[in-house]
Design a protein around this motif. Structure first.
Motif, PDB file in Angstrom:
ATOM      1  N   LYS A 157     -20.247 -23.187  29.214  1.00 46.60           N
ATOM      2  CA  LYS A 157     -18.882 -22.836  29.575  1.00 46.60           C
ATOM      3  C   LYS A 157     -18.691 -22.602  31.067  1.00 46.60           C
ATOM      4  O   LYS A 157     -19.613 -22.223  31.786  1.00 46.60           O
ATOM      5  N   GLN A 171     -25.529 -23.439  17.880  1.00 45.74           N
ATOM      6  CA  GLN A 171     -26.018 -22.083  17.620  1.00 45.74           C
ATOM      7  C   GLN A 171     -25.541 -21.537  16.282  1.00 45.74           C
ATOM      8  O   GLN A 171     -26.328 -20.918  15.546  1.00 45.74           O
ATOM      9  N   PRO A 224     -23.244 -16.386  24.174  1.00 49.98           N
ATOM     10  CA  PRO A 224     -22.487 -17.236  25.090  1.00 49.98           C
ATOM     11  C   PRO A 224     -23.432 -17.982  26.031  1.00 49.98           C
ATOM     12  O   PRO A 224     -24.470 -17.450  26.438  1.00 49.98           O
ATOM     13  N   ASN A 266     -13.738 -22.390  21.715  1.00 52.33           N
ATOM     14  CA  ASN A 266     -14.846 -23.112  21.107  1.00 52.33           C
ATOM     15  C   ASN A 266     -15.190 -22.590  19.725  1.00 52.33           C
ATOM     16  O   ASN A 266     -15.465 -23.360  18.799  1.00 52.33           O
ATOM     17  N   TYR A 267     -15.167 -21.275  19.547  1.00 51.16           N
ATOM     18  CA  TYR A 267     -15.567 -20.701  18.263  1.00 51.16           C
ATOM     19  C   TYR A 267     -14.526 -20.972  17.185  1.00 51.16           C
ATOM     20  O   TYR A 267     -14.882 -21.308  16.046  1.00 51.16           O
ATOM     21  N   LEU A 269     -15.530 -17.366  24.425  1.00 50.20           N
ATOM     22  CA  LEU A 269     -15.694 -17.558  22.987  1.00 50.20           C
ATOM     23  C   LEU A 269     -14.533 -18.243  22.266  1.00 50.20           C
ATOM     24  O   LEU A 269     -14.757 -19.190  21.504  1.00 50.20           O
ATOM     25  N   THR A 294     -21.887 -24.126  21.076  1.00 51.24           N
ATOM     26  CA  THR A 294     -21.387 -23.232  20.032  1.00 51.24           C
ATOM     27  C   THR A 294     -21.757 -23.753  18.652  1.00 51.24           C
ATOM     28  O   THR A 294     -22.278 -23.011  17.806  1.00 51.24           O
TER      29      THR A 294
END
Length: 337
Positions: free
Chosen positions: A330, A169, A304, A129-130, A126, A166
């Motif tokens: 990922k 979504q 994820p 990218n987040y 996470l 990411t």
């Protein structure tokens, strides 16, 4: 025990430059915590660092790895601690380096509680990218807060990448229409399954498709990992008042654009990097993620997408897969077992 297993870059080069080694266990300083790492995310900047093209910032570990998940062991919990973290808690964390190791140090402000319902392997996929998507799509790109209002649309270049899945979504879960480019039928179908309208850039002109799908209006925000000759085409595909956010230059750093058209259409071209930003900047992103995105993850509106998990000692194989661009989502290294 004061030593740990780690993966170091023996010398700049191909995937074989990644070698397992033994290193001293890092010691957290003021405002930092020590994490017993269960899993480490693999990211494109790790590849660039291995190739000698992206050195770590001053003071950061020379080991690659920008994100981990694991268990808090020790550290300084006396300062700002918005999530009430303590030793024994499961967390995921954004790092400036040092993630390819059994133990890693992170600023407390860059640690988030692992979302309920996720494994530590999933949580490790996470942070990089987040944090990147939130900072660039929603802070710099201001998706939903520009001339198009709440109905603004997003185009993601490279929709099947870790960043791409990411961005698709989160934007989709927050009610935005999303378009994404990808280079194969399988990758396009993966983007569609996540909530995007996919465009195969090998067989379709993304400018023409975006215009057709938006009744010639164009999109409000473009998240670009290509740059180069994509930039003038992206501006053509953008609406008036649109924002282009560049976060990588896989297609080249030099760009050409028509400044007159840019002014007439009130468009913005911006970009950023994250790794060298201050802890306070990243901590603010962590709090927004916890407030807005973590609830989406915990109710499975965002999830994820992990293509493959490798034992840490197979980091070279993981990098070879990333460089092949055959993955969707990922790639993660695991230190347990």
């Amino acid at each position: 025990m004061t030593s740990m297993r780690a993966i170091e870059i023996r010398q700049p080069g191909g995937p074989e430059a990644l070698v397992e080694c033994e290193r001293p266990r890092p010691v957290p300083g003021p405002g930092e915590v020590l994490i017993k790492v269960a899993a480490s995310g693999v990211n494109r900047p790790d590849v660039f660092q291995r190739q000698g093209k992206y050195p770590p910032p001053p003071g950061a570990s020379d080991l690659p790895g920008l994100e981990v998940a694991g268990t808090l062991v020790d550290g300084d919990f006396a300062g700002t601690n918005p999530f009430g973290l303590k030793p024994g808690d499961a967390v995921c964390a954004l790092l400036a380096g040092g993630g390819y190791a059994e133990y890693a140090v992170a600023p407390l402000g860059q640690c988030l509680p692992a979302p309920q319902g996720l494994s530590l392997v999933e949580a490790a996929s996470l942070p990089e990218n987040y944090f990147t998507v939130w900072s660039n799509v929603f802070d710099r790109g201001q998706l939903g807060h520009g001339e198009g209002g709440a109905d603004e649309t997003l185009l993601v270049q490279g929709g099947s990448s870790g960043i791409g899945v990411t961005a698709i979504q989160i934007a989709h879960a927050l009610g935005h229409r999303v378009f994404a480019t990808a280079g194969s039928g399988d990758k396009c179908r993966a983007c569609e399954a996540l909530g995007a309208t996919a465009i195969n850039y090998r067989t379709q002109d993304f400018v023409a498709e975006v215009k057709r799908l938006t009744d010639d209006r164009g999109v409000d925000v473009v998240l670009d990992m290509v740059a180069g000759d994509y930039v003038p085409r992206e501006l053509e595909a953008m609406a008036e008042g649109g924002r282009l956010v560049i976060i990588a230059t896989l297609g080249g750093a030099d760009i050409q654009l028509n400044a007159g058209a840019l002014m007439r259409r009130r468009q913005t071209v911006t970009g950023s990097t994250l790794r060298n930003r201050p802890v306070a900047f990243k901590a603010a992103i962590a709090q927004r993620l916890h407030e807005v995105v973590w609830p989406l993850i915990e109710r499975a509106a965002v999830r994820p997408v992990i293509h493959q998990v490798f034992p840490a000692e197979q980091a070279a194989q993981a990098h070879a897969l990333m460089e092949s661009s055959q993955h969707i989502g990922k790639i993660v290294l695991t230190w347990e077992g």
